[in-house]
Design an enzyme around this catalytic site. Sequence first.
Site, mmCIF file in Angstrom:
data_model
loop_
_atom_site.group_PDB
_atom_site.id
_atom_site.type_symbol
_atom_site.label_atom_id
_atom_site.label_comp_id
_atom_site.label_asym_id
_atom_site.label_seq_id
_atom_site.Cartn_x
_atom_site.Cartn_y
_atom_site.Cartn_z
ATOM 1 N N HIS A 147 1.040 -1.347 0.437
ATOM 2 C CA HIS A 147 0.064 0.075 0.185
ATOM 3 C C HIS A 147 1.066 1.235 0.264
ATOM 4 C CE1 HIS A 147 0.347 -0.913 4.620
ATOM 5 N NE2 HIS A 147 0.855 1.085 4.623
ATOM 6 N N ASP A 177 0.206 -7.773 1.509
ATOM 7 C CA ASP A 177 0.718 -6.576 1.621
ATOM 8 C C ASP A 177 1.977 -6.437 1.425
ATOM 9 O OD1 ASP A 177 0.067 -3.617 1.888
ATOM 10 O OD2 ASP A 177 -0.211 -3.584 3.705
ATOM 11 N N SER A 264 4.356 2.205 7.794
ATOM 12 C CA SER A 264 4.770 1.198 6.671
ATOM 13 C C SER A 264 5.340 0.891 6.110
ATOM 14 C CB SER A 264 3.131 1.443 5.930
ATOM 15 O OG SER A 264 2.565 1.206 6.179
#
Length: 446
Positions: A147, A177, A264
């Site tokens: 993402h 992911d 992230s």
Amino acid sequence: MAIITRSAMALLVAGLVVGSLAGAAAAMAYLPAAAANTTTASSAAQQKATAGGGGGGTELKPEHSVSSPAASGSADSSPSSQQHFVSNSDLVGLFKKAEGSVVQITSTASVVNNNIIINGSPLQSESKRLGSGFVYDAEGHIVTNNHVVDGAKVVDVTFVDGNTYPAKVLGRDAYSDLAVIQVTGDDDNSNNNSAERFSPLPLGNSSMLQVGEQVVAIGNPFGLSNTMTSGIVSQLGRLLPNGEGGFSIPNVVQTDAAINPGNSGGPLLNMRGEVVGVNTAITSSTGDFAGVGFAVPSDTVKRIVPALIARGEYRHPWLGIAGASINSEMAAKLGLQRNHGGVLVSSVVPGGPADKAGLLGSEAAADSGSGSRGSDTGKQQQQQRGDIIMAIDGHKVKRIEDVITYLEEHKSAGDKVTLSIDRNGRQLDLVATVQARPDPQQQQQQ
């Protein structure tokens, strides 16, 4: 396998958006959750559990390769070989050893605002997303979250010394992911990669982690470069909901080390300096860290990243069913013993592996029993229930996570798997040939 989960709590991606927000950011589990100097509250996403990727799925109760060149090969990553109390000097030394291997990733995404129309067309603008990553090998491969780079072909990578280089997106896997990018040098035509520039972080063995073990997270929360936070492993084996096609990520590591937007793709490290997870998401009702963070386990990284480097994609095993774990309440409704366990199959994807093997979901069982005119409601209910998966290749199944994890860790497309089922009291063994999951776009269209 797939599972969709909904709950009153909201899962937020630890990604950071700089500039304009893309519509209802943070409304889904894996969309950016904040803009620079702005925290966007996430909408609460309820949980539903499905397994097997049948598209839409049936709403249920919330019960729900190749080794990496950076792998350390250490067999003993248990906390018993570490100090029970980690001193400040240990943390300082760990950070100094790892900081040069953690990077900030900046990608640009196009945003369409359908609420503003200019000359008949929606207003388009660009926003920059900030995330983190870590050096995987001496060839300049960097691991991050899907993402963070989704929709981008080229991103900028900034090292701790402040130097920034372009990097191309080599491969992405929306289902786990995970993504891999590669530093290309000062321009697209040069390849200035040098062994001195890249210092890979070793991959640890996430299967050896224990609850209570000390870990640290390094990344770029809110754009604050190379920030380290510390905590412990709060729990293991979590099933993390993923909006991509309704599949979830199994065996996720839960930690209380602070993870915020911008973290992230950064590493979760044990006290040996080994990567044991890739920081991915948090659970929060406000958008701020609330003590519950999640990281994709390093064992998953070892399995998927080599394929992303070689082929740009990873083929996940797929059965094509939707179902749920049988809890005590469901067991009572089905006339089963309280601790019966197993996975009740609610639906089967037509033409999928499970369908070809002869597995029946509740929908098909209900259709076959619709002509019954018996007055015994309990008996009719049992006739209409779907198959119950009790074991997979001889491994006992108590929850749907058992099926998902077994497929992910032990099977590939083309492999055969034996499903031991309970069909209205009859014990059957069905053999299915596992297929590759449909891509996320195809899955959403089904």
